[in-house]
Design a protein around this motif. Structure first.
Motif, PDB file in Angstrom:
ATOM      1  N   LEU A  57       2.306  -8.838 -19.755  1.00  0.00           N
ATOM      2  CA  LEU A  57       2.220 -10.103 -19.042  1.00  0.00           C
ATOM      3  C   LEU A  57       3.441 -10.364 -18.176  1.00  0.00           C
ATOM      4  O   LEU A  57       4.580 -10.400 -18.657  1.00  0.00           O
ATOM      5  N   ALA A  75       8.643 -11.931 -17.038  1.00  0.00           N
ATOM      6  CA  ALA A  75       7.815 -11.125 -17.923  1.00  0.00           C
ATOM      7  C   ALA A  75       8.095 -11.527 -19.360  1.00  0.00           C
ATOM      8  O   ALA A  75       9.048 -12.261 -19.651  1.00  0.00           O
ATOM      9  N   SER A  76       7.255 -11.051 -20.265  1.00  0.00           N
ATOM     10  CA  SER A  76       7.462 -11.290 -21.687  1.00  0.00           C
ATOM     11  C   SER A  76       8.861 -10.859 -22.102  1.00  0.00           C
ATOM     12  O   SER A  76       9.412  -9.905 -21.554  1.00  0.00           O
ATOM     13  N   GLY A  77       9.419 -11.557 -23.060  1.00  0.00           N
ATOM     14  CA  GLY A  77      10.751 -11.224 -23.538  1.00  0.00           C
ATOM     15  C   GLY A  77      11.863 -11.938 -22.803  1.00  0.00           C
ATOM     16  O   GLY A  77      13.041 -11.596 -22.952  1.00  0.00           O
ATOM     17  N   ARG A 105       6.198 -19.643 -17.064  1.00  0.00           N
ATOM     18  CA  ARG A 105       6.408 -19.231 -18.445  1.00  0.00           C
ATOM     19  C   ARG A 105       5.331 -19.819 -19.350  1.00  0.00           C
ATOM     20  O   ARG A 105       4.819 -19.146 -20.259  1.00  0.00           O
ATOM     21  N   LEU A 108       2.237 -17.800 -18.761  1.00  0.00           N
ATOM     22  CA  LEU A 108       2.380 -16.485 -19.382  1.00  0.00           C
ATOM     23  C   LEU A 108       2.069 -16.569 -20.881  1.00  0.00           C
ATOM     24  O   LEU A 108       1.342 -15.737 -21.426  1.00  0.00           O
ATOM     25  N   GLU A 109       2.606 -17.580 -21.527  1.00  0.00           N
ATOM     26  CA  GLU A 109       2.383 -17.738 -22.970  1.00  0.00           C
ATOM     27  C   GLU A 109       0.926 -18.069 -23.272  1.00  0.00           C
ATOM     28  O   GLU A 109       0.361 -17.615 -24.274  1.00  0.00           O
ATOM     29  N   GLU A 112      -0.994 -14.857 -23.008  1.00  0.00           N
ATOM     30  CA  GLU A 112      -0.687 -14.010 -24.167  1.00  0.00           C
ATOM     31  C   GLU A 112      -1.630 -14.348 -25.316  1.00  0.00           C
ATOM     32  O   GLU A 112      -2.210 -13.459 -25.957  1.00  0.00           O
ATOM     33  N   ARG A 116      -5.071 -11.554 -25.972  1.00  0.00           N
ATOM     34  CA  ARG A 116      -4.949 -10.676 -27.130  1.00  0.00           C
ATOM     35  C   ARG A 116      -5.953 -11.025 -28.222  1.00  0.00           C
ATOM     36  O   ARG A 116      -6.380 -10.146 -28.975  1.00  0.00           O
ATOM     37  N   ALA A 148      11.347  -5.374 -18.314  1.00  0.00           N
ATOM     38  CA  ALA A 148      10.983  -5.851 -19.650  1.00  0.00           C
ATOM     39  C   ALA A 148      10.614  -4.701 -20.583  1.00  0.00           C
ATOM     40  O   ALA A 148      10.728  -4.823 -21.804  1.00  0.00           O
TER      41      ALA A 148
END
Length: 220
Positions: A57, A75-77, A105, A108-109, A112, A116, A148
């Motif tokens: 992501l 990006a993630s992280g 952000r 993105l979350e 996620e 998934r 990332a």
């Protein structure tokens, strides 16, 4: 269909897979798609290479007032990559940059959780990772993905895209172990100009393809 045209994202994925397979086998590879548009492309790549598919992501940070122009990406992280060249030419306040990052952000979350559906991320440590998108304009999103990925210690990272400007492909060659690009036209305006069908990929399509990719081959 002309060689410099792509029918749709699934067609792009099949043609990209052919290019990758022409280079040899890809044992132990993992395919990571940049949602949403990269997922239909990556699905075809993963199926042809008999590799697991997952999403990685990344979100573009759009320039205020010109959202299609990337001033950076996240990006993630907690990774953030900025387009320093662009930001040196236009004035963007720290508050505007922070607001854009906060908004993206949150999205993105959300993705996620939605994509998934409880499945854990596919392992990438020690594996060859093929990062796929439906095309690149500035490369900011892909650069964020590569940055990332580094802490996850993949053995090798390959960028694979159907279309991108030559200078973007060249830039990414310095950051990835390999860059595979079907089309690198000198007169590039937008990714969509090289597709006959470039309709937006939906969240439902992303979930459907990820679910299908996770099934044993006999259940497809």
């Amino acid at each position: 269909m002309a060689q410099n045209r792509l029918l749709d994202r699934r067609d792009a994925g099949r043609r990209l897979a052919e290019r990758l397979l022409a280079q040899g086998g890809w044992p132990g590879a993992t395919v990571l798609a940049l949602p949403r548009g990269g997922v239909p492309v990556a699905f075809e790549v993963a199926r042809a290479l008999h590799a697991p598919l997952d999403v990685f992501l990344v979100r573009k940070l759009g320039l205020p007032g010109y959202e299609e122009v990337a001033m950076g990406a996240i990006a993630s992280g907690g990774v953030r990559v900025l387009n320093e060249e662009l930001l040196s030419r236009v004035q963007v306040s720290p508050e505007a940059l922070e607001a854009a990052e906060r908004r993206e952000r949150a999205e993105l979350e959300r993705r996620e959780r939605a994509y998934r559906e409880g499945r854990p991320p596919v392992p990438v440590t020690g594996r060859t990772v093929i990062v796929v998108d439906d095309g690149l304009a500035t490369g900011a999103t892909m650069r964020a993905a590569l940055l990332a990925l580094r802490p996850l210690a993949p053995a090798r990272v390959v960028v694979a895209v159907p279309v991108a400007p030559p200078e973007v492909c060249q830039m990414l060659e310095a950051e990835a172990d390999e860059v595979v690009c079907l089309l690198a036209p000198p007169h590039f305006q937008a990714v969509g100009q090289f597709y006959d069908d470039f309709r937006q990929t939906t969240d439902d399509e992303v979930r459907e393809l990820l679910t299908l990719a996770a099934l044993p081959p006999t259940q497809e």
